[in-house]
Design a protein around this motif. Structure first.
Motif, PDB file in Angstrom:
ATOM      1  N   GLY A  92      31.939  48.657  23.815  1.00 47.48           N
ATOM      2  CA  GLY A  92      30.548  49.032  23.597  1.00 47.48           C
ATOM      3  C   GLY A  92      29.677  47.825  23.251  1.00 47.48           C
ATOM      4  O   GLY A  92      28.509  47.761  23.632  1.00 47.48           O
ATOM      5  N   LYS A  93      30.270  46.885  22.522  1.00 47.73           N
ATOM      6  CA  LYS A  93      29.554  45.667  22.128  1.00 47.73           C
ATOM      7  C   LYS A  93      29.284  44.811  23.364  1.00 47.73           C
ATOM      8  O   LYS A  93      28.246  44.159  23.460  1.00 47.73           O
ATOM      9  CB  LYS A  93      30.449  44.896  21.145  1.00 47.73           C
ATOM     10  N   HIS A  94      30.223  44.832  24.325  1.00 44.13           N
ATOM     11  CA  HIS A  94      30.073  44.037  25.542  1.00 44.13           C
ATOM     12  C   HIS A  94      28.969  44.587  26.439  1.00 44.13           C
ATOM     13  O   HIS A  94      28.190  43.835  27.022  1.00 44.13           O
ATOM     14  CB  HIS A  94      31.399  43.991  26.303  1.00 44.13           C
ATOM     15  N   CYS A  95      28.902  45.928  26.566  1.00 42.59           N
ATOM     16  CA  CYS A  95      27.990  46.507  27.566  1.00 42.59           C
ATOM     17  C   CYS A  95      26.776  47.213  26.969  1.00 42.59           C
ATOM     18  O   CYS A  95      25.902  47.656  27.716  1.00 42.59           O
ATOM     19  CB  CYS A  95      28.755  47.458  28.485  1.00 42.59           C
ATOM     20  N   ASN A  96      26.721  47.357  25.627  1.00 43.39           N
ATOM     21  CA  ASN A  96      25.590  48.044  24.985  1.00 43.39           C
ATOM     22  C   ASN A  96      25.305  49.405  25.597  1.00 43.39           C
ATOM     23  O   ASN A  96      24.153  49.759  25.874  1.00 43.39           O
ATOM     24  CB  ASN A  96      24.320  47.171  25.036  1.00 43.39           C
ATOM     25  N   ALA A  97      26.367  50.150  25.798  1.00 38.69           N
ATOM     26  CA  ALA A  97      26.237  51.507  26.318  1.00 38.69           C
ATOM     27  C   ALA A  97      27.399  52.332  25.756  1.00 38.69           C
ATOM     28  O   ALA A  97      28.393  51.771  25.305  1.00 38.69           O
ATOM     29  CB  ALA A  97      26.310  51.488  27.846  1.00 38.69           C
ATOM     30  N   PRO A  98      27.265  53.650  25.780  1.00 38.99           N
ATOM     31  CA  PRO A  98      28.398  54.470  25.336  1.00 38.99           C
ATOM     32  C   PRO A  98      29.574  54.293  26.295  1.00 38.99           C
ATOM     33  O   PRO A  98      29.372  54.130  27.506  1.00 38.99           O
ATOM     34  CB  PRO A  98      27.865  55.905  25.418  1.00 38.99           C
ATOM     35  N   VAL A  99      30.781  54.321  25.761  1.00 40.81           N
ATOM     36  CA  VAL A  99      31.979  54.158  26.590  1.00 40.81           C
ATOM     37  C   VAL A  99      32.985  55.264  26.283  1.00 40.81           C
ATOM     38  O   VAL A  99      32.969  55.826  25.201  1.00 40.81           O
ATOM     39  CB  VAL A  99      32.662  52.787  26.342  1.00 40.81           C
ATOM     40  N   VAL A 100      33.849  55.564  27.276  1.00 35.54           N
ATOM     41  CA  VAL A 100      34.947  56.512  27.045  1.00 35.54           C
ATOM     42  C   VAL A 100      36.258  55.876  27.515  1.00 35.54           C
ATOM     43  O   VAL A 100      36.264  55.057  28.432  1.00 35.54           O
ATOM     44  CB  VAL A 100      34.737  57.859  27.783  1.00 35.54           C
ATOM     45  N   THR A 101      37.357  56.266  26.866  1.00 33.28           N
ATOM     46  CA  THR A 101      38.668  55.736  27.209  1.00 33.28           C
ATOM     47  C   THR A 101      39.045  56.169  28.624  1.00 33.28           C
ATOM     48  O   THR A 101      38.980  57.350  28.956  1.00 33.28           O
ATOM     49  CB  THR A 101      39.745  56.266  26.229  1.00 33.28           C
ATOM     50  N   ALA A 102      39.433  55.218  29.479  1.00 35.77           N
ATOM     51  CA  ALA A 102      39.828  55.551  30.847  1.00 35.77           C
ATOM     52  C   ALA A 102      41.338  55.486  30.997  1.00 35.77           C
ATOM     53  O   ALA A 102      41.929  56.240  31.765  1.00 35.77           O
ATOM     54  CB  ALA A 102      39.164  54.588  31.823  1.00 35.77           C
ATOM     55  N   SER A 103      41.985  54.571  30.302  1.00 37.75           N
ATOM     56  CA  SER A 103      43.454  54.524  30.335  1.00 37.75           C
ATOM     57  C   SER A 103      43.963  53.581  29.260  1.00 37.75           C
ATOM     58  O   SER A 103      43.238  52.731  28.758  1.00 37.75           O
ATOM     59  CB  SER A 103      43.965  54.052  31.704  1.00 37.75           C
ATOM     60  N   VAL A 104      45.218  53.798  28.904  1.00 39.23           N
ATOM     61  CA  VAL A 104      45.919  52.870  28.023  1.00 39.23           C
ATOM     62  C   VAL A 104      47.002  52.292  28.907  1.00 39.23           C
ATOM     63  O   VAL A 104      47.784  53.042  29.506  1.00 39.23           O
ATOM     64  CB  VAL A 104      46.527  53.596  26.816  1.00 39.23           C
ATOM     65  N   ASP A 105      47.024  50.980  29.058  1.00 40.42           N
ATOM     66  CA  ASP A 105      47.929  50.421  30.052  1.00 40.42           C
ATOM     67  C   ASP A 105      49.250  49.979  29.464  1.00 40.42           C
ATOM     68  O   ASP A 105      50.264  50.012  30.128  1.00 40.42           O
ATOM     69  CB  ASP A 105      47.240  49.264  30.779  1.00 40.42           C
ATOM     70  N   ASN A 106      49.241  49.562  28.215  1.00 37.34           N
ATOM     71  CA  ASN A 106      50.494  49.143  27.606  1.00 37.34           C
ATOM     72  C   ASN A 106      50.253  48.939  26.127  1.00 37.34           C
ATOM     73  O   ASN A 106      49.289  48.304  25.730  1.00 37.34           O
ATOM     74  CB  ASN A 106      50.982  47.836  28.230  1.00 37.34           C
ATOM     75  N   ILE A 107      51.141  49.503  25.312  1.00 35.09           N
ATOM     76  CA  ILE A 107      51.134  49.205  23.878  1.00 35.09           C
ATOM     77  C   ILE A 107      52.563  48.838  23.508  1.00 35.09           C
ATOM     78  O   ILE A 107      53.477  49.636  23.710  1.00 35.09           O
ATOM     79  CB  ILE A 107      50.709  50.409  23.012  1.00 35.09           C
ATOM     80  N   SER A 108      52.756  47.628  23.014  1.00 34.39           N
ATOM     81  CA  SER A 108      54.105  47.240  22.580  1.00 34.39           C
ATOM     82  C   SER A 108      54.201  47.360  21.069  1.00 34.39           C
ATOM     83  O   SER A 108      53.214  47.170  20.362  1.00 34.39           O
ATOM     84  CB  SER A 108      54.394  45.797  22.987  1.00 34.39           C
ATOM     85  N   PHE A 109      55.382  47.707  20.571  1.00 33.43           N
ATOM     86  CA  PHE A 109      55.650  47.806  19.131  1.00 33.43           C
ATOM     87  C   PHE A 109      56.714  46.776  18.798  1.00 33.43           C
ATOM     88  O   PHE A 109      57.886  46.953  19.135  1.00 33.43           O
ATOM     89  CB  PHE A 109      56.134  49.214  18.768  1.00 33.43           C
ATOM     90  N   GLU A 110      56.304  45.666  18.161  1.00 30.30           N
ATOM     91  CA  GLU A 110      57.240  44.594  17.886  1.00 30.30           C
ATOM     92  C   GLU A 110      57.857  44.689  16.496  1.00 30.30           C
ATOM     93  O   GLU A 110      59.036  44.431  16.309  1.00 30.30           O
ATOM     94  CB  GLU A 110      56.539  43.236  18.077  1.00 30.30           C
ATOM     95  N   ALA A 111      57.068  45.062  15.501  1.00 31.26           N
ATOM     96  CA  ALA A 111      57.581  45.208  14.139  1.00 31.26           C
ATOM     97  C   ALA A 111      56.797  46.311  13.454  1.00 31.26           C
ATOM     98  O   ALA A 111      55.589  46.436  13.666  1.00 31.26           O
ATOM     99  CB  ALA A 111      57.412  43.892  13.365  1.00 31.26           C
ATOM    100  N   PRO A 112      57.463  47.134  12.639  1.00 31.41           N
ATOM    101  CA  PRO A 112      56.743  48.205  11.946  1.00 31.41           C
ATOM    102  C   PRO A 112      55.893  47.625  10.813  1.00 31.41           C
ATOM    103  O   PRO A 112      56.246  46.612  10.223  1.00 31.41           O
ATOM    104  CB  PRO A 112      57.853  49.091  11.394  1.00 31.41           C
ATOM    105  N   ILE A 113      54.773  48.298  10.500  1.00 33.65           N
ATOM    106  CA  ILE A 113      53.917  47.891   9.381  1.00 33.65           C
ATOM    107  C   ILE A 113      54.225  48.826   8.217  1.00 33.65           C
ATOM    108  O   ILE A 113      54.203  50.048   8.365  1.00 33.65           O
ATOM    109  CB  ILE A 113      52.429  47.949   9.759  1.00 33.65           C
ATOM    110  N   LYS A 114      54.518  48.246   7.071  1.00 33.60           N
ATOM    111  CA  LYS A 114      55.005  49.034   5.941  1.00 33.60           C
ATOM    112  C   LYS A 114      53.891  49.646   5.106  1.00 33.60           C
ATOM    113  O   LYS A 114      52.791  49.102   5.036  1.00 33.60           O
ATOM    114  CB  LYS A 114      55.851  48.145   5.026  1.00 33.60           C
ATOM    115  N   LEU A 115      54.209  50.723   4.438  1.00 33.32           N
ATOM    116  CA  LEU A 115      53.322  51.375   3.476  1.00 33.32           C
ATOM    117  C   LEU A 115      52.789  50.336   2.488  1.00 33.32           C
ATOM    118  O   LEU A 115      53.555  49.545   1.939  1.00 33.32           O
ATOM    119  CB  LEU A 115      54.134  52.436   2.714  1.00 33.32           C
ATOM    120  N   GLY A 116      51.499  50.305   2.271  1.00 32.80           N
ATOM    121  CA  GLY A 116      50.905  49.370   1.315  1.00 32.80           C
ATOM    122  C   GLY A 116      50.517  48.039   1.941  1.00 32.80           C
ATOM    123  O   GLY A 116      49.818  47.248   1.318  1.00 32.80           O
ATOM    124  N   ASN A 117      50.976  47.803   3.167  1.00 35.99           N
ATOM    125  CA  ASN A 117      50.577  46.570   3.843  1.00 35.99           C
ATOM    126  C   ASN A 117      49.207  46.730   4.496  1.00 35.99           C
ATOM    127  O   ASN A 117      48.714  47.848   4.679  1.00 35.99           O
ATOM    128  CB  ASN A 117      51.618  46.165   4.901  1.00 35.99           C
TER     129      ASN A 117
END
Lengths: 173, 173, 173, 173, 173, 173
Positions: free
Chosen positions: F48-73
């Motif tokens: 939205g900051k790039h285009c100054n217009a409303p945007v909607v999610t079109a796809s998620v292409d890849n999310i990798s999980f390398e390490a878990p984030i702990k409670l309190g972190n």
């Protein structure tokens, strides 16, 4: 226990949130209580970053509401430690709203929160002093003492007459 | 527009909440930000009850944290209007924690919030003055003026020298 | 273990909530499920206050919906123990909506929940009998036995013929 | 307005949830109020599927709690319309908990909710009758009338003597 | 440790949700992030059902958004394991929106998530192979290998030249 | 409609969150779905900051999980637009966990989301091209085309043979 003085700027925490329908009041603006919840987390993170220890909220000294943040706007929160007093740290927060579509950013809130650092037995522990580098930081540092005196007087833990720096405001002015 | 004076006691709002796992910090105590969210609603309800109009948060003047409220304990919040200033009202809040199993009730927080009443065009509108009946209410009423002066000085809208009642604290004492 | 009889009125819990956008259904009214969630907490607190022990929901016997509560209105919930049966307590709830702007308060719901008190091994434990002081409390106390019989019959734990008080309603009437 | 009779089985809604930390009470089990919230949505969906119109909760007639569902377990909710009465529909719900690691599934709750269908002016509108196909559905259909009579008697809208089917339970038995 | 092959169909999880105001974006449609949260739970349940062990999200390989789901519509999520690789399982999800009032159901999303099964020491553990029964399942099973190769190449853990099945797509075509 | 090219770096969004009890899975780590929810908001804000217009999610292409984030972190999310394609923008996200007490910061996730900009009639609208300034940005820009080809092939909207840049990876390597 690391109590070497640390720069105020090293404690800076930047938080960005979006105002969604469940964050709004009946006017379609961000609810005060919801913003206070976010500010409490941002401020606790800044205090924790400064002292590298767990912290708990000790008091909220002042939160001003200058302009409401609208549904769909972005919330920018910046929190930075202003001064340390033994085991407590004052954190200053600035909040802005931003409308990306109209490229309009506006100041909405300013606040002071105080946190206490705890040791593993949950007793208050010493925190590092704050190193000041800019005139803005110095003004916040100076004011922190007066705000602390107001807090202690309001809490019945100090007599007005003992609050030298605060008193000076009224006598000298 | 009803601006007949109204009793402080008529604005009393009593809120009861239970501290559940999702309300706690890493110490297993009620998060500061979560409590501020509940207090904001309780205080807004007290202000709305006093003026019968929609209200928005104008400032939080002081929130003290005296004792943490534990997971599974009950939160009691009492909010009452202390004084009205044209279109704004100061609300005083007391918060207690209670452990039913051990029949132990303890004071945890005290706070002052300020709200502004709005008319249908979202402009500030006149609110009823507050009628005081007890000594406790009178003390809160008197203090409201000094807290307002602190707020205006902190916000740069009043010079310390013009805050007669606040100044008197330091000069007379 | 304190099982001295206790007054019904000592278990009274008063809860006040505000209907926010995330609590509403598609008609802009408070969702049934959200209200049941609040009532469950209020009723559990009343039961816990009566027996000073942890409690768990055992059944919901009846919740009536008389009028919807609108977005922005206040929700008043009052919960009070009506009668104790060994380790269980029936709690009666009254719910009202209120529109502060129009100074209009209306009855919205009435409900009966049953809770069981647990000892530290999570086994049911004895609870104090209830002392009745008003005619209203007496009516609720009398009805509690019939509602319990309905619950036991519906749960297949009692034969209709053994529910003397309930049967009397149909045979005598 | 489609009021052609429809099969009970066509209204079946299957909901699957996971018990997360913020859903639990102090025993680490699913909170009663949280489950009631999910059941209200599942039951409303079953009623909406039956009548193809918006529906609102009219009453909760009985929710039994047989076994608590533990943190990390799966919640299975099945909701199905049992019978229609002009503009209202009774929905029956079964709830099971399941522990995938130990491959253990257990019955936890059973409940009856009643919904009313609304027309575009928010007035009650006619709903399709229910077609029964199994013995289980027939038993629920028969019981629905008696549960409705209990509800009307409890709400003061019917005299016990006029509840023929309910009365028969006590007189014939 | 049960690693006997298991049918893909035995891992099927069906989840039904309702789009409420607090789930929507500024267009009044289901927020992407909220849907991903539900899909993550549905997919984790399907993986856990397949291997009877705790699982954690290892990657999201693709989520497509074909049509937005509107406020008040029903969300249907179906999740099923497609293939196992030592300690990891790929889960395929289909999502539909449904408007009961207009009896209109539409495909909204499709996604692939990968989970890893953990033993009591939180180390990856072997999972059962998947038994394929339908042509649809076979197509997903075949594709899983290519999607895994894309994932490994994107993560820098495989050279494109070693991804035989994926390479074949480009060379043979 | 402003489609002057804009720097990638101007779209940077920095989000800071704290892992609270209600954000964790059964291992006491941040739930995958909760993180995806935060990433979706951060990425939407960058687009939205790039285009100054409303945007909607079109796809998620890849999310990798390398390490878990702990409670309190603490969770640090950085989102930046990598490339624009007519009305769509790819956003790259980096996520780190941080433990303030132990002064330990670790990479946890990396992801690519795609958004579409909408005009007031909710039709896709042109967005500004992206100006690249660093080698890192250039690498992401180059990869964006291949990731888009993978997405189009997976969605059945492109034949592998037409994905020249992607094909080159396999043929040249």
């Amino acid at each position: 226990m690391n109590v070497e003085p640390r720069k105020a700027t090293d404690s800076l925490v930047v938080m960005t949130e979006l105002v969604l329908p469940n964050d709004t009041n009946l006017f379609g603006n961000l609810m005060g209580g919801r913003l206070m919840y976010w500010m409490d987390i941002a401020a606790a993170l800044a205090a924790g970053k400064h002292c590298n220890a767990p912290v708990v909220t000790a008091s909220v000294d002042n939160i001003s509401f200058e302009a409401p943040i609208k549904l769909g706007n972005v919330v920018h929160i910046e929190a930075k430690v202003t001064r340390a007093f033994n085991s407590s740290m004052e954190v200053h927060l600035n909040v802005w709203g931003e409308d990306y579509t109209h490229q309009y950013k506006y100041k909405s809130n300013e606040a002071y929160y105080t946190f206490v650092a705890l040791d593993p037995n949950r007793k208050p522990r010493q925190v590092p002093p704050v190193i000041i580098e800019t005139e803005e930081e110095n003004k916040l540092y100076e004011g922190a003492l007066r705000r602390r005196q107001i807090r202690l007087i309001l809490g019945g833990k100090m007599k007005p007459n003992d609050a030298a720096e605060l008193k000076a405001l009224f006598v000298k002015d």
